[in-house]
Design an enzyme around this catalytic site. Structure first.
Site, mmCIF file in Angstrom:
data_model
loop_
_atom_site.group_PDB
_atom_site.id
_atom_site.type_symbol
_atom_site.label_atom_id
_atom_site.label_comp_id
_atom_site.label_asym_id
_atom_site.label_seq_id
_atom_site.Cartn_x
_atom_site.Cartn_y
_atom_site.Cartn_z
ATOM 1 N N LYS A 166 -5.318 -1.938 6.026
ATOM 2 C CA LYS A 166 -3.901 -2.142 5.698
ATOM 3 C C LYS A 166 -3.046 -1.028 6.307
ATOM 4 O O LYS A 166 -3.509 0.117 6.447
ATOM 5 C CB LYS A 166 -3.697 -2.220 4.183
ATOM 6 C CG LYS A 166 -3.954 -0.924 3.491
ATOM 7 C CD LYS A 166 -3.490 -0.920 2.041
ATOM 8 C CE LYS A 166 -3.712 0.496 1.543
ATOM 9 N NZ LYS A 166 -3.480 0.794 0.207
ATOM 10 N N LYS B 65 0.705 4.876 4.779
ATOM 11 C CA LYS B 65 1.433 6.104 5.126
ATOM 12 C C LYS B 65 0.481 7.191 5.585
ATOM 13 O O LYS B 65 0.824 8.050 6.353
ATOM 14 C CB LYS B 65 2.167 6.637 3.897
ATOM 15 C CG LYS B 65 3.330 5.793 3.481
ATOM 16 C CD LYS B 65 3.858 6.251 2.119
ATOM 17 C CE LYS B 65 4.390 5.058 1.355
ATOM 18 N NZ LYS B 65 4.754 5.321 -0.020
ATOM 19 N N LYS C 250 -9.673 7.121 -2.219
ATOM 20 C CA LYS C 250 -8.909 8.358 -2.057
ATOM 21 C C LYS C 250 -9.768 9.579 -2.313
ATOM 22 O O LYS C 250 -9.608 10.607 -1.668
ATOM 23 C CB LYS C 250 -7.703 8.373 -3.006
ATOM 24 C CG LYS C 250 -6.589 7.441 -2.585
ATOM 25 C CD LYS C 250 -5.314 7.776 -3.342
ATOM 26 C CE LYS C 250 -4.219 6.753 -3.064
ATOM 27 N NZ LYS C 250 -3.064 6.929 -3.936
HETATM 28 P P1 TYM Z 1 2.605 2.608 -2.933
HETATM 29 O O1 TYM Z 1 3.642 3.673 -2.988
HETATM 30 O O2 TYM Z 1 1.346 2.889 -2.208
HETATM 31 O O3 TYM Z 1 3.203 1.296 -2.299
HETATM 32 C C1 TYM Z 1 4.427 0.722 -2.758
HETATM 33 C C2 TYM Z 1 4.335 -0.799 -2.674
HETATM 34 O O4 TYM Z 1 4.058 -1.200 -1.327
HETATM 35 C C3 TYM Z 1 2.915 -2.053 -1.312
HETATM 36 N N1 TYM Z 1 2.185 -1.853 -0.053
HETATM 37 C C4 TYM Z 1 1.851 -2.832 0.799
HETATM 38 N N2 TYM Z 1 2.076 -4.164 0.762
HETATM 39 C C5 TYM Z 1 1.626 -4.895 1.808
HETATM 40 N N3 TYM Z 1 0.955 -4.367 2.870
HETATM 41 C C6 TYM Z 1 0.717 -3.034 2.944
HETATM 42 N N4 TYM Z 1 0.088 -2.521 3.999
HETATM 43 C C7 TYM Z 1 1.171 -2.203 1.873
HETATM 44 N N5 TYM Z 1 1.108 -0.867 1.620
HETATM 45 C C8 TYM Z 1 1.720 -0.680 0.439
HETATM 46 C C9 TYM Z 1 2.107 -1.636 -2.519
HETATM 47 O O5 TYM Z 1 1.220 -2.654 -2.927
HETATM 48 C C10 TYM Z 1 3.188 -1.346 -3.522
HETATM 49 O O6 TYM Z 1 3.608 -2.535 -4.160
HETATM 50 N N6 TYM Z 1 0.361 2.829 -7.400
HETATM 51 C C11 TYM Z 1 1.549 2.354 -6.706
HETATM 52 C C12 TYM Z 1 2.837 2.904 -7.272
HETATM 53 C C13 TYM Z 1 3.067 2.649 -8.721
HETATM 54 C C14 TYM Z 1 3.371 1.413 -9.326
HETATM 55 C C15 TYM Z 1 3.574 1.692 -10.706
HETATM 56 C C16 TYM Z 1 3.504 0.112 -8.840
HETATM 57 C C17 TYM Z 1 3.069 3.601 -9.713
HETATM 58 N N7 TYM Z 1 3.386 3.019 -10.892
HETATM 59 C C18 TYM Z 1 3.875 0.677 -11.620
HETATM 60 C C19 TYM Z 1 3.814 -0.895 -9.758
HETATM 61 C C20 TYM Z 1 3.994 -0.617 -11.117
HETATM 62 C C21 TYM Z 1 1.455 2.786 -5.250
HETATM 63 O O7 TYM Z 1 0.800 3.728 -4.911
HETATM 64 O O8 TYM Z 1 2.277 2.101 -4.408
#
Ligand code: TYM
Length: 328
Positions: free
Chosen positions: A195, A198, A113
């Protein structure tokens, strides 16, 4: 017997896509009866990169609405907005003071990032994983159901918990990531080497949960494949492999059955059939989303119930932490 605790979070950066759904949300819904769950829209994480306030406000609500529309319910799951529970930011500060900078320098997501943003990188983006550790550790979480990209962050949370416990005595439960064997990494349609995400510039790369049937058909039609012909689960052919995997996850069919079904058919057939499967899978979610966002005050009511429950638990944990550190 007490149920094990689950916590997971999701950012409020624009519409959610099929990767979020298949890698995370769908599994949260499926397992919600089995565990004691906390699911959080992590808006404080979202502001680690610049956001327009009005857009952000709408995105937070959209993501929360989609979580309920996907099937989370307030009886089995506490669904809430991170910034509504102050303990997250407070615990993040306390954990900052025991987390070595070197651990954060190793985070691959920060490297990715920050490369994109260069000089504009905020301290918050660097500190992002510590806030994530605070999220998880506040609730005595056993399992963190996430996609593969979050594995390193969950492991860091565990390391921070261990370091704290070693220094101050047992306070935190050590969490484990729970990553689905299939679907933990859904790839982009335009670029299946990366992957689905967004932030990808090519808007045809991701299918968003609120896309119309025509948008879904058109994105899949343009999806990158290869110059071969047979339709097989072959990981060396990322485009076709990804389409078949999405088909598998949404139909629940066996791989052999799917290969047999598409034997002798063309890539065009696969894309067209997959489009209909995606459209039908998302239809109930989209309908529920429209219903619940159309009902004045419903979402606010749900979120305030969630925040109240989460706050009570988080405050208690925070009190213990203050005491251990010697601040109270
Ligand atoms: P975020 O918002 O990017 O994504 C949310 C969830 O979706 C999963 N994900 C995917 N899984 C499979 N294939 C993909 N292409 C894909 N893109 C996203 C992510 O792995 C995630 O599970 N840092 C985290 C948010 C967060 C969090 C937490 C998660 C903040 N605090 C505490 C767990 C526990 C994030 O940016 O997810």
């Amino acid at each position: 017997m007490d149920k094990k605790r689950v916590f997971s979070g999701i950012q409020a950066t624009g519409s959610l896509h099929l990767g979020n759904y298949l890698g995370a949300i769908k599994n949260w819904v499926k397992m919600q009866e089995q565990f004691d769950n906390y699911f959080c829209v992590v808006d404080l994480h979202t502001i680690t990169v610049p956001q327009d306030p009005e857009v952000l406000r709408n995105n937070i609500r959209e993501v929360a609405g989609l979580l309920f529309a996907a099937g989370l319910n307030e009886k089995s799951s506490v669904v809430f907005i991170q910034s509504h529970v102050r303990a997250h930011a407070e615990l993040a500060w306390l954990l900052n003071c025991i987390t070595p900078m070197g651990w954060l320098h190793r985070m691959t997501q920060f490297k990715d990032k920050s490369e994109k943003q260069k000089e504009d990188v905020s301290v918050g983006l660097f500190d992002y994983p510590v806030l994530q550790a605070a999220d998880i550790l506040l609730y005595d979480t056993h399992f963190v159901p996430v996609g593969e990209d979050q594995k390193q962050h969950v492991e860091l949370s565990r390391d921070i918990a261990q370091r704290f416990n070693y220094r101050y005595g047992d306070v935190f439960v050590l969490p484990d990531a729970m990553i689905p064997p299939v679907g933990g990494r859904v790839m982009g349609l335009a670029n299946p080497e990366k992957k689905m995400s967004k932030s990808e510039d090519n808007k045809n790369d991701a299918i968003f949960l609120l896309d119309s049937p025509d948008q879904i058909r058109s994105k899949l039609k343009r999806g990158t494949t290869d110059s071969m012909r047979d339709i097989k689960f072959d990981e060396t052919r990322p485009g076709i492999y990804n389409l078949l995997t999405i088909y598998q996850l949404l139909t629940g069919k066996e791989r052999s059955e799917i290969e047999e079904h598409f034997s002798g058919k063309s890539y065009k057939d696969l894309k067209e059939q997959l489009a209909e499967v995606v459209i039908e899978s998302l239809r109930p979610l989209q309908e529920r989303y429209r219903e619940l966002t159309g009902e004045e005050g419903y979402l606010d009511e749900m979120l305030s119930i969630g925040a109240e429950k989460a706050d009570a638990r988080a405050e208690e944990k925070l009190r213990q932490v203050y005491k251990k550190i010697g601040l109270r």
